[in-house]
Scaffold this motif. Structure first.
Motif, PDB file in Angstrom:
ATOM      1  N   LYS B 133       0.826  -1.208   0.000  1.00 44.40           N
ATOM      2  CA  LYS B 133       0.000   0.000   0.000  1.00 44.40           C
ATOM      3  C   LYS B 133       0.861   1.259   0.000  1.00 44.40           C
ATOM      4  O   LYS B 133       0.434   2.314  -0.420  1.00 44.40           O
ATOM      5  N   GLU B 134       2.117   1.114   0.431  1.00 43.31           N
ATOM      6  CA  GLU B 134       3.020   2.270   0.404  1.00 43.31           C
ATOM      7  C   GLU B 134       3.479   2.587  -1.021  1.00 43.31           C
ATOM      8  O   GLU B 134       3.940   3.698  -1.282  1.00 43.31           O
ATOM      9  N   GLY B 135       3.392   1.610  -1.915  1.00 40.42           N
ATOM     10  CA  GLY B 135       3.804   1.854  -3.294  1.00 40.42           C
ATOM     11  C   GLY B 135       4.752   0.825  -3.881  1.00 40.42           C
ATOM     12  O   GLY B 135       4.570   0.403  -5.014  1.00 40.42           O
ATOM     13  N   PRO B 136       5.798   0.413  -3.122  1.00 36.62           N
ATOM     14  CA  PRO B 136       6.742  -0.550  -3.705  1.00 36.62           C
ATOM     15  C   PRO B 136       6.078  -1.878  -4.072  1.00 36.62           C
ATOM     16  O   PRO B 136       5.118  -2.296  -3.422  1.00 36.62           O
ATOM     17  N   VAL B 137       6.604  -2.511  -5.127  1.00 35.72           N
ATOM     18  CA  VAL B 137       6.190  -3.863  -5.495  1.00 35.72           C
ATOM     19  C   VAL B 137       7.263  -4.794  -4.944  1.00 35.72           C
ATOM     20  O   VAL B 137       8.428  -4.697  -5.336  1.00 35.72           O
ATOM     21  N   VAL B 138       6.896  -5.632  -3.986  1.00 34.42           N
ATOM     22  CA  VAL B 138       7.900  -6.423  -3.284  1.00 34.42           C
ATOM     23  C   VAL B 138       7.753  -7.911  -3.591  1.00 34.42           C
ATOM     24  O   VAL B 138       6.724  -8.369  -4.090  1.00 34.42           O
ATOM     25  N   TYR B 139       8.798  -8.638  -3.259  1.00 32.64           N
ATOM     26  CA  TYR B 139       8.929 -10.033  -3.693  1.00 32.64           C
ATOM     27  C   TYR B 139       9.237 -10.918  -2.494  1.00 32.64           C
ATOM     28  O   TYR B 139      10.024 -10.559  -1.624  1.00 32.64           O
ATOM     29  N   ASN B 140       8.608 -12.075  -2.448  1.00 35.24           N
ATOM     30  CA  ASN B 140       8.862 -13.038  -1.381  1.00 35.24           C
ATOM     31  C   ASN B 140       9.495 -14.298  -1.976  1.00 35.24           C
ATOM     32  O   ASN B 140       8.804 -15.122  -2.563  1.00 35.24           O
ATOM     33  N   PRO B 141      10.813 -14.449  -1.819  1.00 32.78           N
ATOM     34  CA  PRO B 141      11.481 -15.583  -2.469  1.00 32.78           C
ATOM     35  C   PRO B 141      11.060 -16.930  -1.887  1.00 32.78           C
ATOM     36  O   PRO B 141      11.211 -17.962  -2.547  1.00 32.78           O
ATOM     37  N   ASP B 142      10.524 -16.949  -0.682  1.00 35.25           N
ATOM     38  CA  ASP B 142      10.260 -18.234  -0.041  1.00 35.25           C
ATOM     39  C   ASP B 142       9.127 -19.020  -0.673  1.00 35.25           C
ATOM     40  O   ASP B 142       9.008 -20.226  -0.449  1.00 35.25           O
ATOM     41  N   ILE B 143       8.258 -18.348  -1.445  1.00 30.91           N
ATOM     42  CA  ILE B 143       7.179 -19.105  -2.075  1.00 30.91           C
ATOM     43  C   ILE B 143       7.344 -19.175  -3.592  1.00 30.91           C
ATOM     44  O   ILE B 143       6.622 -19.912  -4.254  1.00 30.91           O
ATOM     45  N   CYS B 144       8.283 -18.409  -4.127  1.00 26.23           N
ATOM     46  CA  CYS B 144       8.450 -18.352  -5.582  1.00 26.23           C
ATOM     47  C   CYS B 144       8.859 -19.704  -6.147  1.00 26.23           C
ATOM     48  O   CYS B 144       9.676 -20.418  -5.575  1.00 26.23           O
ATOM     49  N   LEU B 145       8.253 -20.063  -7.303  1.00 26.61           N
ATOM     50  CA  LEU B 145       8.588 -21.328  -7.958  1.00 26.61           C
ATOM     51  C   LEU B 145       9.741 -21.178  -8.936  1.00 26.61           C
ATOM     52  O   LEU B 145      10.338 -22.155  -9.346  1.00 26.61           O
ATOM     53  N   GLY B 146       9.938 -19.952  -9.382  1.00 30.13           N
ATOM     54  CA  GLY B 146      10.926 -19.740 -10.422  1.00 30.13           C
ATOM     55  C   GLY B 146      10.390 -20.073 -11.797  1.00 30.13           C
ATOM     56  O   GLY B 146      11.136 -20.513 -12.668  1.00 30.13           O
ATOM     57  N   CYS B 147       9.083 -19.822 -12.020  1.00 35.89           N
ATOM     58  CA  CYS B 147       8.518 -20.091 -13.347  1.00 35.89           C
ATOM     59  C   CYS B 147       8.890 -18.983 -14.326  1.00 35.89           C
ATOM     60  O   CYS B 147       8.832 -19.167 -15.523  1.00 35.89           O
ATOM     61  N   ARG B 148       9.211 -17.819 -13.803  1.00 40.86           N
ATOM     62  CA  ARG B 148       9.673 -16.676 -14.585  1.00 40.86           C
ATOM     63  C   ARG B 148       8.590 -16.097 -15.509  1.00 40.86           C
ATOM     64  O   ARG B 148       8.887 -15.408 -16.469  1.00 40.86           O
ATOM     65  N   TYR B 149       7.341 -16.378 -15.172  1.00 40.18           N
ATOM     66  CA  TYR B 149       6.246 -15.764 -15.918  1.00 40.18           C
ATOM     67  C   TYR B 149       6.209 -14.259 -15.648  1.00 40.18           C
ATOM     68  O   TYR B 149       5.847 -13.476 -16.528  1.00 40.18           O
ATOM     69  N   CYS B 150       6.622 -13.849 -14.445  1.00 40.60           N
ATOM     70  CA  CYS B 150       6.663 -12.415 -14.129  1.00 40.60           C
ATOM     71  C   CYS B 150       7.586 -11.691 -15.109  1.00 40.60           C
ATOM     72  O   CYS B 150       7.323 -10.561 -15.516  1.00 40.60           O
ATOM     73  N   MET B 151       8.679 -12.377 -15.495  1.00 41.95           N
ATOM     74  CA  MET B 151       9.638 -11.747 -16.405  1.00 41.95           C
ATOM     75  C   MET B 151       9.047 -11.617 -17.800  1.00 41.95           C
ATOM     76  O   MET B 151       9.325 -10.665 -18.526  1.00 41.95           O
ATOM     77  N   ILE B 152       8.227 -12.604 -18.182  1.00 36.61           N
ATOM     78  CA  ILE B 152       7.532 -12.520 -19.463  1.00 36.61           C
ATOM     79  C   ILE B 152       6.545 -11.358 -19.432  1.00 36.61           C
ATOM     80  O   ILE B 152       6.397 -10.616 -20.400  1.00 36.61           O
ATOM     81  N   ALA B 153       5.854 -11.211 -18.299  1.00 40.88           N
ATOM     82  CA  ALA B 153       4.761 -10.249 -18.236  1.00 40.88           C
ATOM     83  C   ALA B 153       5.246  -8.803 -18.124  1.00 40.88           C
ATOM     84  O   ALA B 153       4.612  -7.902 -18.661  1.00 40.88           O
ATOM     85  N   CYS B 154       6.344  -8.565 -17.431  1.00 39.89           N
ATOM     86  CA  CYS B 154       6.775  -7.184 -17.196  1.00 39.89           C
ATOM     87  C   CYS B 154       7.040  -6.478 -18.523  1.00 39.89           C
ATOM     88  O   CYS B 154       7.902  -6.883 -19.293  1.00 39.89           O
ATOM     89  N   PRO B 155       6.306  -5.408 -18.808  1.00 40.24           N
ATOM     90  CA  PRO B 155       6.469  -4.728 -20.088  1.00 40.24           C
ATOM     91  C   PRO B 155       7.766  -3.935 -20.185  1.00 40.24           C
ATOM     92  O   PRO B 155       8.131  -3.484 -21.256  1.00 40.24           O
TER      93      PRO B 155
END
Ligand code: SF4
Ligand code: SF4
Lengths: 419, 309
Positions: B133-155
């Motif tokens: 809610k403060e603004g930053p987009v943050v990441y939690n490595p402990d649940i990430c699968l490493g599918c890297r779909y986020c990298m595909i999606a980021c414009p």
């Protein structure tokens, strides 16, 4: 009866009969040394260390590790091509059980097996490609990204893999001689089929929907709100073609594993499948045109990508579709078989285009595939083929289990004439 | 213990339910009505001020415990190639030739834009990426699968992956120094910038500031605040005297928030779950009605019973 059979399950006779193809162990293992097996062994010996190195040194050990092109061969082949080609199971189950076309029953089990093995190995590819494969169950049990198309893909592939296992259970229980379980497995068939069709509709199209999130990255000729529909429809002719190809290969290379009765009806069934494939391909062709018109990027056709688009549209959709029609019209199953190979190549080309070549098309320098990556894919694919052959050689896939033979025959005689 | 287990089952059920019936109406409508959190922060970059000293790169690396900058700050050869962010560089400064003759080159700092409705977060199947809610987009490595779909999606081609890490690979990108912001501070890059090309503040204030800057210098700035509307708005805002298209900014990303692109598909999911069983069941009954034998559900079952006799 059950206890009697389970007692004998671990006996030497049972092993010889059911695992070693009825041969004494020594003969069986000697018989394994064939040219094809040697080639397979060489491929695996090269590839397995590479796969191991991926887990020791990270993904960069086998892939080109690109931040711009984070998905490579593992997914383009294993997931985006593998899953639509494994749609065989849901298509044939729907054909036989839901649409009541019982004459296709001989092709049902091979289709379910192709589907199951295909999905299983799609998951294997995921286990190689995911950064932390041990987190694979997380979307089911730990944390839910419900707004993500990938979430849907993960759930559906998991559920559908289980569904297909249930659908293939009768064959396994016949093999193990577990009659009570077999009857239980047969009873849930209709439910499993309907569930399987729902799941397949959704995740086949979801694979296309994944790319909806890359509007500025996927080339406009391929980016379209129709992507989910295009992926779904093409998975149907992909699956039909795979059924044709699978039966062709088994008849050619393992003729003894196919019942003589099935040999006789195969040509007729192939023509029928060809008709279905022709119709779905025609639909697909129409949808492709609609998507093109909707995108309104006619000017882009006049470019390198445009040329490839046209080659795909004409050379890998229109022409194989025409070949299907020709084969069916002339009653020439061999033309239909040829068309099936062609259509599958076209489908794989399409998935590679969307997930690889046409993605990030604006970036100047792109590397698509590294040699090691290709070797790993070849290895896993080889293992996939060996597993398939292992099962077909042992389980009642293209043939009836002796114990159930008479019943199925009667059933086959009954089925085809509608009242 | 008990409550955690209950929580576990509850979340399980939510997951399964969502999967079968599609995202809940609540989740959907929150996307629809999203107007952003009022107090969220922003970063404003005036590209005409940046001198390309790359001190922000250095400060970023220190703040995030990354290996030090590869080329010394006074080594201008790094500008010969356009760089992108990677697992060890959350921010990079690139140089672009000025299209106007005899004008100085333009330096552009690049990092995660911290989108208002991030494509990466809507791509993530486990919610490892999240808009705070403060603004930053943050990441939690402990649940990430490493599918890297986020990298595909980021414009904006921002997230990078630790391809060399076999045991705990992570997606890597700018965090907007979330911890520092929560503690009342500002991101390290904004703090270090010697010419105050980066301004940290409330996003709504920064928009006014940017507008004023453009208005008060007529004819100098491009009449566009990059990030105000792009992909539905971003935390980072840029103003420039040179067209953004000439400075490596993607100009074809549109103003639609990215979650919109998949919403139609996701909302069709429950429809399929409701309509298909009825449709297919109907087909089944219809098709099997033609069978000669009366009132049998399934041919195979029937024949199996025959075997038994
Ligand atoms: S710029 Fe990319 S990584 Fe950053 S929030 Fe937006 S979509 Fe996510
Ligand atoms: S790589 Fe990690 S953060 Fe990115 S989408 Fe996949 S699970 Fe989410």
């Amino acid at each position: 009866m059950n206890t009697h059979i389970s007692q004998s399950i671990m006996s030497r006779e049972w092993i010889q009969e059911n695992l070693l193809l009825g041969k004494p162990a020594r003969t069986y293992f000697r018989g394994l040394v064939t040219p094809l097996n040697v080639v397979a062994a060489i491929i695996i010996c090269v590839g397995l260390p590479l796969i191991v190195s991926r887990y020791i040194f990270g993904l960069a050990a086998v892939t080109h590790a690109s931040n711009n092109q984070p998905w490579g061969l593992f997914l383009s082949w294993g997931l985006f091509s593998g899953v639509p080609l494994a749609s065989t199971g849901f298509i044939m189950a729907a054909t036989v059980y839901l649409f009541g076309l019982r004459q296709y029953h001989p092709l049902l089990r091979p289709a379910v097996l192709t589907g199951f093995v295909g999905y299983f190995f799609a998951v294997v590819f995921l286990l190689v490609d995911l950064g932390r494969p041990w987190h694979l169950p997380y979307p089911m049990f730990v944390s839910f990204g419900t707004g993500s198309v990938m979430f849907l893909v993960a759930w559906h592939v998991a559920l559908y893999l289980s569904t297909q296992f249930v659908e293939f259970c009768p064959a396994i229980f016949e093999w193990l001689g577990a009659e009570r379980f077999r009857r239980w497995a047969v009873k849930v068939t209709i439910g499993a089929t309907i569930f399987g069709v729902i799941l397949s509709t959704l995740h086949q199209s979801a694979l296309g929907a994944l790319f909806l999130l890359a509007p500025a990255k996927l080339h406009p000729l391929w980016y379209s709100p129709y992507l989910p529909l295009l992926f779904f429809v093409s998975s149907i002719f992909g699956g039909l073609s795979m059924v044709i190809i699978e039966s062709t290969l088994i008849r050619r290379f393992l003729p003894g594993r196919m019942d003589p009765a099935n040999h006789r009806v195969l040509d007729g069934l192939t023509l029928g499948l060809g008709k279905g494939a022709a119709l779905t391909m025609l639909t697909y062709f129409g949808l492709k045109l609609i998507a093109l018109a909707h995108g309104n990027h006619w000017n882009l056709l006049n470019s390198g990508y445009g040329a490839w688009y046209l080659i795909e549209l004409i050379g890998f959709v229109a022409l194989p579709c025409f070949a299907f029609v020709l084969g069916v019209r002339r009653c020439r199953p061999e033309i239909v078989r040829f068309a099936a190979f062609w259509a599958v190549v076209g489908l794989v080309a399409n998935r590679f285009t969307v997930s690889m070549f046409a993605l990030n098309w604006q970036l100047p320098h792109r590397e698509f595939v590294s040699l090691k990556e290709a070797l790993v894919v070849a290895t896993i694919f080889t293992i996939e083929l060996l597993v398939y052959r292992w099962v077909v050689n042992r389980l009642p896939v293209h043939r009836e289990h002796t114990r159930y033979k008479s019943a199925r025959k009667r059933h086959l005689v009954q089925a085809p004439q509608p009242a | 213990m008990k409550s955690t287990r209950r929580h576990f089952f509850k979340t399980m059920a939510t997951g399964a339910g969502t999967m079968l019936l599609g995202p809940s109406a609540k989740a959907m409508s929150s996307v629809e009505q999203f107007n952003g959190y009022p107090e969220r922060v922003g970063m404003l970059v005036d590209l005409s001020l940046c001198i390309g000293c790359r001190r922000c790169e250095e400060a970023c690396k220190r703040a995030n415990q990354l290996p030090p900058v590869e080329a010394p700050l006074n080594d201008s050869s790094v500008f010969e190639h356009t760089r992108r962010t990677d697992a060890e560089n959350y921010t990079v400064v690139n140089r672009f030739a000025n299209p106007q003759p005899n004008q100085p080159a333009v330096y552009v700092k690049k990092q995660c834009m911290h989108c208002e409705e991030p494509a990466c977060a809507s791509a993530c199947l486990v919610g490892a990426l999240r808009k705070t809610k403060e603004g930053p987009v943050v990441y939690n490595p402990d649940i990430c699968l490493g599918c890297r779909y986020c990298m595909i999606a980021c414009p904006f081609y921002i997230p990078a992956y630790e391809y060399h890490n076999p045991t705990s690979p992570k997606v890597r990108k700018c965090t907007l120094c979330y911890e520092r912001i929560k503690a009342g501070g500002m991101p390290a890059c904004a703090e270090i910038c010697p010419v105050e090309a980066i301004t940290f503040g409330k996003r709504s204030d920064l928009i006014k500031l940017a507008q004023a800057q453009i208005l008060n210098n007529p004819g100098e700035y491009q009449n566009h605040i990059y990030g105000l509307d792009e992909v539905g708005g971003t935390t980072w805002l840029y103003i420039s005297k040179v067209p953004f298209a000439k400075l490596g900014f993607p100009t074809d990303v549109g103003t639609t928030p990215f979650p919109e692109y998949t919403r139609g598909f996701l909302s069709a999911v429950p429809v399929v779950f409701v309509v298909w069983p009825a449709l297919l069941g109907g087909f089944h009954l219809f098709a099997n009605n033609r069978q000669p034998a009366p009132a049998q559900e399934d041919g195979v079952t029937r024949n199996d019973e025959e075997t038994e006799q």
